[in-house]
Design a protein around this motif. Structure first.
Motif, PDB file in Angstrom:
ATOM      1  N   ASN A   1       0.920  -1.151   0.000  1.00  0.00           N
ATOM      2  CA  ASN A   1       0.000   0.000   0.000  1.00  0.00           C
ATOM      3  C   ASN A   1       0.947   1.185   0.000  1.00  0.00           C
TER       4      ASN A   1
ATOM      5  N   PHE B   1       2.775   4.961  -0.612  1.00  0.00           N
ATOM      6  CA  PHE B   1       2.571   6.362  -0.254  1.00  0.00           C
ATOM      7  C   PHE B   1       3.822   7.173  -0.541  1.00  0.00           C
TER       8      PHE B   1
ATOM      9  N   ASN C   1      -5.746  10.970   0.425  1.00  0.00           N
ATOM     10  CA  ASN C   1      -5.930   9.893  -0.560  1.00  0.00           C
ATOM     11  C   ASN C   1      -5.502  10.346  -1.952  1.00  0.00           C
TER      12      ASN C   1
ATOM     13  N   ALA D   1      -8.308  11.633   4.917  1.00  0.00           N
ATOM     14  CA  ALA D   1      -8.847  10.564   5.783  1.00  0.00           C
ATOM     15  C   ALA D   1      -8.340  10.760   7.198  1.00  0.00           C
TER      16      ALA D   1
ATOM     17  N   MET E   1      -7.341   8.399   9.190  1.00  0.00           N
ATOM     18  CA  MET E   1      -6.358   7.430   9.669  1.00  0.00           C
ATOM     19  C   MET E   1      -5.868   6.554   8.512  1.00  0.00           C
ATOM     20  N   CYS E   2      -4.665   5.999   8.668  1.00  0.00           N
ATOM     21  CA  CYS E   2      -4.091   5.098   7.661  1.00  0.00           C
ATOM     22  C   CYS E   2      -3.136   4.149   8.385  1.00  0.00           C
ATOM     23  N   GLY E   3      -3.540   2.884   8.472  1.00  0.00           N
ATOM     24  CA  GLY E   3      -2.757   1.938   9.272  1.00  0.00           C
ATOM     25  C   GLY E   3      -1.420   1.598   8.642  1.00  0.00           C
ATOM     26  N   ASN E   4      -1.434   1.267   7.335  1.00  0.00           N
ATOM     27  CA  ASN E   4      -0.151   0.951   6.678  1.00  0.00           C
ATOM     28  C   ASN E   4       0.748   2.187   6.667  1.00  0.00           C
TER      29      ASN E   4
ATOM     30  N   ASN F   1     -11.518   5.839  10.615  1.00  0.00           N
ATOM     31  CA  ASN F   1     -12.073   5.978   9.259  1.00  0.00           C
ATOM     32  C   ASN F   1     -13.065   4.846   9.020  1.00  0.00           C
ATOM     33  N   PRO F   2     -13.982   5.034   8.070  1.00  0.00           N
ATOM     34  CA  PRO F   2     -15.128   4.137   7.934  1.00  0.00           C
ATOM     35  C   PRO F   2     -14.833   2.858   7.158  1.00  0.00           C
TER      36      PRO F   2
ATOM     37  N   ASN G   1     -14.604   2.493   3.111  1.00  0.00           N
ATOM     38  CA  ASN G   1     -13.640   1.498   2.614  1.00  0.00           C
ATOM     39  C   ASN G   1     -14.317   0.139   2.757  1.00  0.00           C
TER      40      ASN G   1
ATOM     41  N   GLU H   1     -10.673   0.785  -1.461  1.00  0.00           N
ATOM     42  CA  GLU H   1     -10.520   1.938  -0.575  1.00  0.00           C
ATOM     43  C   GLU H   1     -11.236   3.184  -1.079  1.00  0.00           C
ATOM     44  N   ARG H   2     -11.902   3.851  -0.133  1.00  0.00           N
ATOM     45  CA  ARG H   2     -12.467   5.177  -0.408  1.00  0.00           C
ATOM     46  C   ARG H   2     -11.339   6.071  -0.894  1.00  0.00           C
TER      47      ARG H   2
ATOM     48  N   CYS I   1      -4.967  -2.622   2.921  1.00  0.00           N
ATOM     49  CA  CYS I   1      -5.496  -1.455   3.645  1.00  0.00           C
ATOM     50  C   CYS I   1      -5.328  -1.757   5.134  1.00  0.00           C
ATOM     51  N   GLY I   2      -4.442  -1.025   5.786  1.00  0.00           N
ATOM     52  CA  GLY I   2      -4.107  -1.339   7.176  1.00  0.00           C
ATOM     53  C   GLY I   2      -5.299  -1.244   8.112  1.00  0.00           C
ATOM     54  N   THR I   3      -6.045  -0.137   8.012  1.00  0.00           N
ATOM     55  CA  THR I   3      -7.225   0.003   8.887  1.00  0.00           C
ATOM     56  C   THR I   3      -8.287  -1.014   8.479  1.00  0.00           C
TER      57      THR I   3
HETATM   58  N1  API Z   1      -8.614   5.263   2.004  1.00  0.00           N
HETATM   59  C1  API Z   1      -8.721   5.411   3.453  1.00  0.00           C
HETATM   60  C2  API Z   1      -7.454   6.066   4.014  1.00  0.00           C
HETATM   61  C3  API Z   1      -6.227   5.181   3.835  1.00  0.00           C
HETATM   62  C4  API Z   1      -6.370   3.938   4.670  1.00  0.00           C
HETATM   63  C5  API Z   1      -5.490   2.769   4.270  1.00  0.00           C
HETATM   64  N2  API Z   1      -4.555   2.978   3.209  1.00  0.00           N
HETATM   65  C6  API Z   1      -4.812   2.147   5.471  1.00  0.00           C
HETATM   66  O1  API Z   1      -3.692   1.597   5.348  1.00  0.00           O
HETATM   67  O2  API Z   1      -5.445   2.154   6.566  1.00  0.00           O
HETATM   68  C7  API Z   1      -9.932   6.298   3.802  1.00  0.00           C
HETATM   69  O3  API Z   1     -10.296   7.145   2.989  1.00  0.00           O
HETATM   70  O4  API Z   1     -10.452   6.125   4.914  1.00  0.00           O
END
Ligand code: API
Length: 321
Positions: free
Chosen positions: A12, A14, A66, A72, A74-77, A164-165, A198, A216-217, A225-227
């Motif tokens: 994932n 960034f 994004n 967003a 939060m982003c876990g990864n 995040n949702p 998401n 992912e949103r 997607c970490g979260t």
């Molecule tokens: N697209 C997600 C944000 C990135 C989350 C994802 N990349 C992760 O690792 O948690 C959202 O709009 O809530």
């Protein structure tokens, strides 16, 4: 010249921009335009821009933008890669990172594989309430393992904010066309999730063993997607107690590789604890003038590979998915 990084957590991907090294910080609209430009046009693109800034209470702050420019919570990864960046910058292995809704504890974990550094990050806060997702569906205040024919006939869904949702469904087979259709539908205007969502389809492979694919949103399909994997792990522990061993980590496979999650259930489910443990790989060092960043001009970048990707790919080969 300003140094940026291209990084990934389970592929994932960034870009990381540290605002604290700039003479003049980028404005929100500059950050949004830069995120869209970097994620579309540079180094085969990425899923988002992680923006680091100072924090009053923590070692640093992380904002998540994004690929489509939406922000967003939060982003876990991404938090694992930001944690590694701050850990190396300040020579600390355990600290807190400020995110939009909470200060999260993070710490360096044992390498996942030679040359594959790893971090463990707290995923919090947790809510199932419709107002916190937000979602609206009939008279539901929470959506936990509900049959929602309007989403996919015959499948059951759970909605959870971390914060995040996320919308999660445990399926026997992950069908990308169905997931893509639902992802497009629930992230279009005026629907059940006014701020989008998401969506993760998960397969239970064995006790404490999952495979998760997320739409992912603000991005679309990602390698991980970490979260999403964290939220899926908590819902898995709640819905499948006979398949969940609370004394062990959960292994979560994904198209980009594998992470571990640690779930500590609480009788009050929102007080359960989630930790996400996985790689924090830096693939490229990028140098650009600060002026070019403000102008969103990315046609004169100095880029060099770090050499870490080959170690990560060796890790992926070593795991039997
Ligand atoms: N697209 C997600 C944000 C990135 C989350 C994802 N990349 C992760 O690792 O948690 C959202 O709009 O809530």
């Amino acid at each position: 010249m300003v140094k940026l990084l291209k990084v990934h957590g389970s592929e994932n991907q960034f870009f990381i921009l540290d605002q604290t090294i700039l003479d003049n910080k980028l404005s929100d609209s500059e950050l949004k335009n830069l995120a869209i430009n970097f994620c579309k046009n540079i180094l085969n693109g990425a899923d988002g821009l992680l923006v680091i800034d100072t924090s009053d209470d923590c070692l640093g702050k992380m904002r998540v933008i994004n690929a489509d420019g939406s922000e967003a919570k939060m982003c876990g990864n991404g938090l694992r890669t930001v944690s590694r960046y701050l850990s190396e910058k300040y020579q600390l292995n355990e600290f807190h990172v400020e995110t939009l809704e909470s200060n999260l504890s993070v710490k360096k974990a044992p390498d996942f594989y030679p040359g594959v550094p790893a971090f463990s990050v707290e995923i919090s806060p947790i809510s199932f309430k419709k107002t916190d997702l937000p979602f609206s569906y009939k008279d539901l205040n929470e959506m936990i393992n509900e049959e929602i024919p309007e989403f996919v006939p015959g499948e059951r869904f759970s909605a959870i904010a971390v914060p995040n949702p996320h919308l999660i469904s445990f399926v026997s087979n992950i069908q990308h066309d169905i997931l893509n259709h639902l992802g497009q539908k629930l992230n279009s205007a005026n629907n059940y999730f006014p701020e989008g969502v998401n969506i993760s389809f998960a397969k239970i492979l064995d006790k404490n063993k999952l495979f998760v694919q997320t739409f992912e949103r603000g991005v679309g399909f990602t390698n991980a997607c970490g979260t999403g994997m964290s939220a899926t792990s908590l819902v898995f522990a709640l819905l499948y107690p006979d398949q969940f061993d609370s004394n062990k980590d959960i292994t979560v496979y994904n198209p980009g590789g594998m992470v571990k999650t640690n779930i500590e259930l609480n009788p009050i489910k929102e007080l359960s604890k989630i930790h996400l443990i996985g790689n924090a790989t830096f693939t490229h060092n990028i140098e650009v003038s600060e002026e070019a960043l403000h102008q969103n001009q990315l046609d004169d970048l100095r880029i060099e590979e770090t050499g870490e990707e080959k170690d990560y790919q060796a890790f992926v080969k070593s795991i039997n998915r």
